[in-house]
Write an enzyme that holds these catalytic residues in place. Structure first.
Site, mmCIF file in Angstrom:
data_model
loop_
_atom_site.group_PDB
_atom_site.id
_atom_site.type_symbol
_atom_site.label_atom_id
_atom_site.label_comp_id
_atom_site.label_asym_id
_atom_site.label_seq_id
_atom_site.Cartn_x
_atom_site.Cartn_y
_atom_site.Cartn_z
ATOM 1 N N TYR A 74 0.854 -1.195 0.000
ATOM 2 C CA TYR A 74 0.000 0.000 0.000
ATOM 3 C C TYR A 74 0.891 1.248 0.000
ATOM 4 O O TYR A 74 1.656 1.488 0.948
ATOM 5 C CB TYR A 74 -0.922 0.022 1.208
ATOM 6 C CG TYR A 74 -2.019 -1.030 1.192
ATOM 7 C CD1 TYR A 74 -2.299 -1.757 0.046
ATOM 8 C CD2 TYR A 74 -2.773 -1.288 2.329
ATOM 9 C CE1 TYR A 74 -3.305 -2.716 0.031
ATOM 10 C CE2 TYR A 74 -3.791 -2.242 2.317
ATOM 11 C CZ TYR A 74 -4.037 -2.955 1.170
ATOM 12 O OH TYR A 74 -5.029 -3.911 1.165
ATOM 13 N N SER A 105 -13.414 -3.992 -0.423
ATOM 14 C CA SER A 105 -14.188 -3.271 -1.440
ATOM 15 C C SER A 105 -15.679 -3.570 -1.320
ATOM 16 O O SER A 105 -16.317 -4.020 -2.273
ATOM 17 C CB SER A 105 -13.686 -3.611 -2.845
ATOM 18 O OG SER A 105 -12.416 -3.052 -3.073
ATOM 19 N N ARG A 156 -1.736 -12.683 -1.792
ATOM 20 C CA ARG A 156 -2.271 -13.318 -2.995
ATOM 21 C C ARG A 156 -1.703 -14.724 -3.121
ATOM 22 O O ARG A 156 -0.567 -14.976 -2.703
ATOM 23 C CB ARG A 156 -1.897 -12.515 -4.252
ATOM 24 C CG ARG A 156 -2.689 -11.245 -4.463
ATOM 25 C CD ARG A 156 -3.978 -11.527 -5.181
ATOM 26 N NE ARG A 156 -4.823 -10.336 -5.304
ATOM 27 C CZ ARG A 156 -6.053 -10.371 -5.785
ATOM 28 N NH1 ARG A 156 -6.564 -11.511 -6.204
ATOM 29 N NH2 ARG A 156 -6.778 -9.266 -5.853
#
Length: 306
Positions: free
Chosen positions: A52, A216, A119
């Site tokens: 980030y 999200s 991931r």
């Protein structure tokens, strides 16, 4: 604010956590107000990742922690690792250890409450990951572990090697991105909605006691944007507006309430740098939608109900 036990870890975390992906744009004073505003709302969970802001988000947060003794003790701190610059995924033992140390330095803390693998890495060796986790815990640098964006089988494969609970799977989930629910609703049909794209990750997480963190929660697609007031989502926005008026909250709050209503006991990650927007999402934790209301929103988002 409501609270939940994160993946059976004993960590009591707020149903809405603050995602810190955008805080690098804030001044020190703005970040101070944002973090303390979150704490006043009952938010005690702060989610980071080493990528980030290319580390700048962790650095900003670390400066805040260093400037205010005792602030770290008021929060549960999570970070993620495994994405190298250039979109190379690396879950080797060496890189996990290196990345965790770097996050600790930037955040200016001696430990992470939770460390996630960001991931899936096609070259992942589960035994290497297990050894990295073992070393980090033995040194007190990370207390609990989890994953992000892992499928059901990937979760099980790693779980077997690690030999201890994976507390979290952070997954994209919203009214307009709810394939893991849609798949179950359309089970035993010939509809495309019933296709298994994630190895039944929702039920796998529930069976394993792994908390799903919904990232999200207001987005459609990975890069499509926010569905609130978007012209492509008129029916959904109409339904959200009606329920928002009924409950006396915003449409964003109703969208968050829809996620939190699921019996999996998910946690919403609010990746916002706006205190006002965070307050809207937190209000959703106080709304419990009825079953008909939940399904009404599900259909309004274009999801098929056989």
């Amino acid at each position: 604010m409501n609270y939940l036990d994160l993946g059976g870890s004993g960590l009591r975390v707020s149903a809405v956590g603050l995602g810190c992906m955008r805080i690098a744009s804030l001044t020190a004073a703005q970040l101070d107000r944002h973090v303390h505003g979150a704490l006043e709302l009952g938010v005690n969970f702060f989610d980071h990742a080493d990528i980030y802001g290319k580390g700048a988000c962790e650095e900003s947060f670390g400066r805040l922690l260093a400037s205010q003794p005792g602030l770290r003790q008021r929060m549960v701190l999570q970070s993620k690792c495994g994405i190298r610059p250039g979109v190379c995924y690396d879950l080797s033992k060496e890189y996990i250890l290196e990345a965790a140390e770097a996050s600790l330095r930037r955040l200016r803390t001696d430990h992470l409450d939770v460390l996630l693998l960001h991931r899936p890495d096609a070259l992942m060796e589960p035994d290497e990951v297990a050894e990295a986790f073992r070393l980090l815990r033995a040194e007190g640098k990370a207390l609990h572990f989890g994953v992000s964006n892992f499928s059901g089988p990937q979760l099980r494969l790693l779980q077997r090697a690690v030999g201890e609970p994976l507390r979290v799977n952070q997954l994209q989930f919203s009214l307009a991105h709810c394939g893991m629910v849609r798949q179950g609703v359309s089970a035993n049909t010939l509809f495309d909605d019933g296709l298994d794209r994630d190895g039944g990750v929702l039920d796998e997480c529930r069976l394993a006691g792994t908390t799903i963190q919904a990232w999200s929660p207001l987005q459609f697609g990975m890069f499509g944007g926010v569905f609130l007031d978007h012209p492509d989502w008129p029916e959904l926005n109409e339904a959200l507006a009606r329920l928002a008026a009924q409950y006396g909250v915003s449409k964003a709050a109703i969208a968050a309430a829809w996620v939190l209503r699921h019996p999996a006991g998910m946690q919403v990650i609010a990746g916002t740098a706006s205190p006002a927007h965070l307050a809207e999402l937190c209000a959703g934790a106080q709304v419990r939608l009825t079953r008909p209301e939940w399904y009404e929103l599900y259909r309004a988002a274009g999801n098929r109900q056989p």
